[in-house]
Write an enzyme that holds these catalytic residues in place. Structure first.
Site, PDB file in Angstrom:
ATOM      1  N   GLU A  67       0.600  -1.545  -0.212  1.00 49.90           N
ATOM      2  CA  GLU A  67       0.279   0.318   0.423  1.00 49.90           C
ATOM      3  C   GLU A  67       0.925   1.018  -0.423  1.00 49.90           C
ATOM      4  O   GLU A  67       2.010   1.579   1.264  1.00 49.90           O
ATOM      5  CB  GLU A  67      -0.596  -0.056   1.355  1.00 49.90           C
ATOM      6  CG  GLU A  67      -1.947  -1.167   0.941  1.00 49.90           C
ATOM      7  CD  GLU A  67      -3.111  -0.793   2.511  1.00 49.90           C
ATOM      8  OE1 GLU A  67      -4.408  -0.514   2.273  1.00 49.90           O
ATOM      9  OE2 GLU A  67      -2.344   0.106   3.508  1.00 49.90           O
ATOM     10  N   CYS A  68      -0.025   2.362  -0.667  1.00 48.54           N
ATOM     11  CA  CYS A  68       1.569   3.471  -0.970  1.00 48.54           C
ATOM     12  C   CYS A  68       2.278   3.542  -0.904  1.00 48.54           C
ATOM     13  O   CYS A  68       3.514   2.539  -2.134  1.00 48.54           O
ATOM     14  CB  CYS A  68       0.815   4.109   0.265  1.00 48.54           C
ATOM     15  SG  CYS A  68       1.335   6.057  -0.034  1.00 48.54           S
ATOM     16  N   GLY A  69       3.565   3.553   0.326  1.00 53.51           N
ATOM     17  CA  GLY A  69       5.114   3.398   0.213  1.00 53.51           C
ATOM     18  C   GLY A  69       5.206   2.142   0.210  1.00 53.51           C
ATOM     19  O   GLY A  69       6.479   1.938  -0.625  1.00 53.51           O
TER      20      GLY A  69
END
Length: 444
Positions: free
Chosen positions: A335-337
């Site tokens: 997720e994201c990073g």
């Protein structure tokens, strides 16, 4: 209902009014008094709940009226109240700030206050004004009959005369002043581009929390605030709610990256996974640890890989362990990073490219930052750790990365915003590896 814990919501007219300072000061002071206190955060936020947990000694929880159906709000509020004498909520942005959708599902802190019967302690930044603060307060009192303003904290007072002028103007409104914080008393917590520096990275956090408890004892009416709290009304008319909207665990033993680079995971997600029988096995990519090979799923949360890209690029054990997971066909999700870390490369703020895990073809850059922020509705177009094909997931997106290329990987989901406007295909998938910039909160 008499045995229910009492609670209130700390809110403000806008961001930057001092909500977090007042919330942490109150939490730390109540804990110092020996109260069993639990904190909740309204809206999608990873950082504040970690500070809440440090102040209370209990995990923080997020309640989000847009991303979570009412029954899940009730269920999580019930979890927050277990073993607690008082539950303190912290709003996000302004009390009534949300999205233009059905009443009660806007994402505003006011929705949570109305749903759970939480009186509001309103924090007013009164720097640059005096009697006008009474007009602001009058507007909040009458704006929504389902939301009761139980008290006000005057923040950033300049002098005794300044305080007296505001108190005299506020007195006819019948709302007690439950705190008066002088401008000089501000305690600033260090910040970076996604908000406060994470609690786990704030070396002097115990000392800061002690100073905040001192601030509360000196400038807040603690007895009055406790008296202003009301019994938590979780599950009124609907039993105690249910956790059916919680996301299913991606496996029975989940390897979870957890360190300064990958710290953004919701407490309700972890509680939901454990409640459904899953075991969570943390490891640290920054310490060059590999995920436990006996796990059957791997989750890379969001965080700050851009601040640690060089170390991640050099972490050979981490790289080999994640590649072994993928080669075995086990689900790997970022997720994201975590999504960026699964990609081929990441360009840091200085323009230096660092090789990432290379399990997806994603290339991202922080050399030219651009903020991406908002609620997201995702319809999964393939099975993934988030759910089966066709499932709907609600979440949010908040990052500054620029996508240089997604390569030839297939997309993960079809996205729309909070009001249903289409945003197009998003995320990536290749084999058992998936990722996206949106953070999942609950089933849609």
């Amino acid at each position: 209902m008499s045995d229910a814990p009492r609670g209130l919501l700390i809110a403000a007219p806008r961001s930057g009014s001092g909500k977090t300072t007042v919330t942490l000061a109150l939490l730390a002071a109540l804990r110092r008094r020996g109260k069993a206190v639990r904190a909740i955060k309204s809206g999608p936020d990873y950082i504040d709940p970690a500070f809440h947990a440090a102040a209370t000694g209990r995990p923080g929880l997020n309640l989000d009226s847009w991303a979570m159906p009412p029954a899940l709000l009730d269920y999580l509020a019930g979890l927050a109240g277990e073993g607690a004498q008082i539950v303190i909520g912290e709003g996000a942005m302004g009390l009534f700030d949300g999205v233009a959708v059905e009443k009660g599902r806007t994402g505003a802190g006011a929705d949570v206050a109305a749903r759970l019967g939480l009186p509001v302690l309103l924090v007013l930044d009164v720097s640059g004004q005096s009697q006008t603060a009474a007009a602001v307060l009058r507007g909040f009192i009458g704006h929504d009959p389902a939301v009761r303003i139980a008290g006000v904290v005057l923040n950033k007072l300049g002098s005794e005369r300044h305080e007296r002028m505001i108190r005299d103007a506020v007195a006819p409104l019948g709302v007690p002043v439950l705190g008066t914080v002088p401008r000089a008393a501000d305690i600033v917590l260090p910040e970076r581009h996604l908000g406060l520096v994470q609690a786990g990275e704030t070396d002097d956090l115990p000392a800061r929390l002690a100073a905040l408890a001192d601030l509360a004892e000196a400038h807040l009416d603690l007895d009055g605030i406790i008296a202003a709290a009301a019994p938590l009304q979780a599950g009124v008319g609907e039993g105690q709610g249910d956790g059916k909207a919680l996301l299913p665990p991606p496996g029975q033993r989940i390897a979870l990256a957890q360190d300064a680079a990958f710290g953004f995971v919701y407490a309700h997600m972890l509680a939901g996974w454990r409640g459904q029988g899953a075991e969570i096995v943390p490891f640290s990519p920054l310490a060059d640890e590999a995920p436990d090979a006996s796990c059957d799923a791997l989750w890379l949360p969001g965080g700050y890989p851009e601040l640690h890209a060089g170390r991640l690029a050099a972490a050979e054990c981490f790289r080999a362990g994640v590649h072994a997971f993928a080669a075995a066909g086990k689900p790997v999700h970022g997720e994201c990073g975590g999504y960026m870390a699964l990609g081929a490369g990441l360009v840091d703020a200085e323009g230096v490219r660092h090789a990432m895990l290379g399990l997806l073809e994603l290339e991202t850059s922080f050399a030219k930052r651009r903020m991406n922020l908002g609620y997201r509705q995702a319809r999964l177009i393939a099975p993934s750790p988030l759910g089966p094909e066709g499932a709907w997931v609600r979440g949010h997106e908040f990052h500054y990365a620029t996508v240089l290329s997604r390569g030839e990987d297939q997309p993960l989901a079809d996205l729309s915003d909070a009001e249903g406007r289409p945003l197009g295909l998003a995320g990536s998938r290749r084999g058992s590896v998936t990722g996206s910039f949106f953070h999942a909160i609950a089933r849609g």
